[in-house]
Design a protein around this motif. Structure first.
Motif, short mmCIF file in Angstrom:
data_model
loop_
_atom_site.label_atom_id
_atom_site.label_comp_id
_atom_site.label_asym_id
_atom_site.label_seq_id
_atom_site.Cartn_x
_atom_site.Cartn_y
_atom_site.Cartn_z
N ARG A 258 56.69 44.00 56.68
CA ARG A 258 56.46 42.53 56.11
C ARG A 258 56.40 41.89 55.19
O ARG A 258 56.34 40.49 55.09
N ALA A 259 56.85 42.29 53.51
CA ALA A 259 57.18 42.17 52.68
C ALA A 259 58.53 41.42 52.52
O ALA A 259 58.37 40.47 52.44
N ALA A 260 59.54 42.30 53.79
CA ALA A 260 60.72 41.34 53.60
C ALA A 260 61.05 40.32 53.29
O ALA A 260 62.45 40.05 52.42
N PRO A 261 60.21 39.37 53.93
CA PRO A 261 60.57 37.90 54.73
C PRO A 261 59.96 36.91 52.69
O PRO A 261 61.27 36.33 52.64
N LEU A 262 59.42 37.61 51.93
CA LEU A 262 58.74 37.36 51.03
C LEU A 262 59.80 37.59 50.08
O LEU A 262 60.36 36.76 48.59
N ILE A 263 60.25 38.92 49.55
CA ILE A 263 60.97 39.48 49.54
C ILE A 263 62.71 38.63 48.94
O ILE A 263 63.50 38.27 48.11
N ALA A 264 63.25 38.36 50.14
CA ALA A 264 63.82 37.27 50.57
C ALA A 264 64.05 36.36 49.81
O ALA A 264 65.18 35.28 48.99
N VAL A 265 62.69 35.07 49.92
CA VAL A 265 62.24 34.28 49.06
C VAL A 265 63.00 34.13 47.23
O VAL A 265 63.59 33.56 46.72
N LEU A 266 62.31 35.49 47.09
CA LEU A 266 62.14 35.38 45.69
C LEU A 266 63.32 36.05 44.85
O LEU A 266 63.88 35.42 43.78
N ARG A 267 64.43 37.10 46.19
CA ARG A 267 65.89 36.78 45.75
C ARG A 267 66.28 35.66 45.10
O ARG A 267 67.55 35.37 45.15
N ARG A 268 66.39 34.90 46.20
CA ARG A 268 66.49 32.91 46.52
C ARG A 268 66.52 32.65 45.41
O ARG A 268 67.59 31.93 43.58
N LEU A 269 65.08 32.87 45.04
CA LEU A 269 64.67 32.21 43.31
C LEU A 269 65.05 32.31 42.39
O LEU A 269 65.75 32.04 41.43
N VAL A 270 65.03 33.88 41.90
CA VAL A 270 65.57 34.87 40.68
C VAL A 270 66.99 33.82 40.03
O VAL A 270 67.58 34.19 39.54
N ASP A 271 67.94 34.20 42.00
CA ASP A 271 69.13 33.57 41.51
C ASP A 271 69.50 32.35 41.06
O ASP A 271 70.70 32.01 40.46
N ARG A 272 68.47 31.15 41.62
CA ARG A 272 68.54 30.25 40.82
C ARG A 272 68.22 30.47 39.69
O ARG A 272 68.65 29.71 38.92
N LEU A 273 66.97 30.74 39.19
CA LEU A 273 67.00 30.31 37.85
C LEU A 273 68.18 31.38 36.95
O LEU A 273 68.01 30.89 36.03
N LEU A 274 68.14 32.59 37.38
CA LEU A 274 69.94 33.07 36.42
C LEU A 274 71.03 32.13 36.61
O LEU A 274 71.47 31.98 36.00
N HIS A 275 70.97 31.11 37.29
CA HIS A 275 72.44 30.29 37.27
C HIS A 275 72.04 28.84 36.63
O HIS A 275 72.45 27.95 36.72
N TRP A 276 70.53 28.64 36.00
CA TRP A 276 70.35 27.62 36.00
C TRP A 276 70.56 27.75 34.30
O TRP A 276 70.23 28.34 33.87
N THR A 277 70.85 26.57 34.08
CA THR A 277 70.99 26.72 31.95
C THR A 277 71.13 25.41 31.35
O THR A 277 70.62 24.44 32.16
#
Length: 272
Positions: free
Chosen positions: A246-265
């Motif tokens: 049940r949590a998997a779809p949200l975790i996928a969103v959070l992965r994309r969010l974290v990836d976006r934050l990591l690539h921001w400078t």
């Protein structure tokens, strides 16, 4: 006052990003369990399983800090001097005495007095924040800037605090004051594009004490809060149960969010 248990778990950051989870802990201070009502002992207002939602982050070099003790001991996302988070609205205290449903957490005559609240702040709140501040400063020193993502969740319907059902993903940046506007836009873009989830930016939850206190873009520390409606990843009638599927779809969103934050400078300025 303090027991011997650690106040937090911490995986130090290898990147500019730190995820902080202040409300998922369920430990109680010595003697507190005996003072709570049966309803209070359920710890229903915990940010259930948020540490599991972000468990992937450490493998990406993201720092991961999580409180071990319940918000009923002390609320790490409140001002230590008792200033209300949302003036004029219903607020819970530094050491909450009522639950989100408005019911008393303590048996008659057992609520903490001002002296006990001060002792809890010294024993739990201040050490946690000292370590959080030190980790953010270490990140900023290594990378030139730091990003703090404060992870939360709450029951999707809480009439004490808001009308109706809460959007699934609630991004807070203290009305744009706690982080660079480009970073906020990048983060919110991920949430808006998340299929099957609703989102809002600076709605009912604009960021608590942690976001407001540590978010200082002029000093190269950027803070965002993400409040998640619990119904979008778990069964709100079975709080302790963790359902990975049940949590998997949200975790996928959070992965994309974290990836976006990591690539921001941050943009370089002439004085930088």
């Amino acid at each position: 006052m303090t027991d011997n248990a650690e106040l937090f778990t911490l995986v130090p950051a290898r990147s500019p990003l730190l995820v902080n989870i202040p409300h998922a802990g369920r430990r109680l201070s010595p003697g507190l369990a005996e003072r709570l009502t049966p309803a209070g002992s359920l710890l229903a207002d915990t940010d259930w399983h948020v540490e599991r939602l972000y468990a992937f982050a450490a493998d990406l070099g993201v720092g991961l800090m999580a409180a071990t003790h319940s918000r009923y001991v002390v609320d790490l996302n409140r001002d230590p001097d008792g200033k209300p988070l949302y003036p004029g609205a219903d607020n819970t205290e530094l050491c909450p005495t009522d639950g989100f449903d408005g019911a008393s957490l303590y048996q008659a005559g057992a609520a903490p007095d001002a002296a006990e609240v001060a002792r809890r702040a010294d024993a739990y709140w201040r050490p946690y924040h000292a370590r959080l501040a030190a980790e953010l400063e270490a990140i900023r020193s290594r990378h030139g800037y730091a990003i703090l993502l404060d992870g939360h969740s709450i029951i999707s319907e809480a009439p004490r605090f808001f009308d109706g059902r809460l959007p699934d993903l609630n991004l807070g940046t203290n009305e744009g004051r706690s982080c660079d506007p480009g970073l906020a836009a990048a983060a919110y873009g991920v949430l808006c594009d998340a299929p099957g989830f609703t989102s809002i930016h600076n709605g009912r939850f604009k960021g608590g004490y942690i976001t407001r206190h540590y978010g200082r873009p002029a000093e190269r520390v950027h803070a965002l809060q993400l409040e998640k409606a619990q119904c979008c990843y778990m069964d709100e009638q079975n709080l302790e149960h963790w359902d990975p599927e049940r949590a998997a779809p949200l975790i996928a969103v959070l992965r994309r969010l974290v990836d976006r934050l990591l690539h921001w400078t941050p943009a370089r300025t002439s004085g930088a």
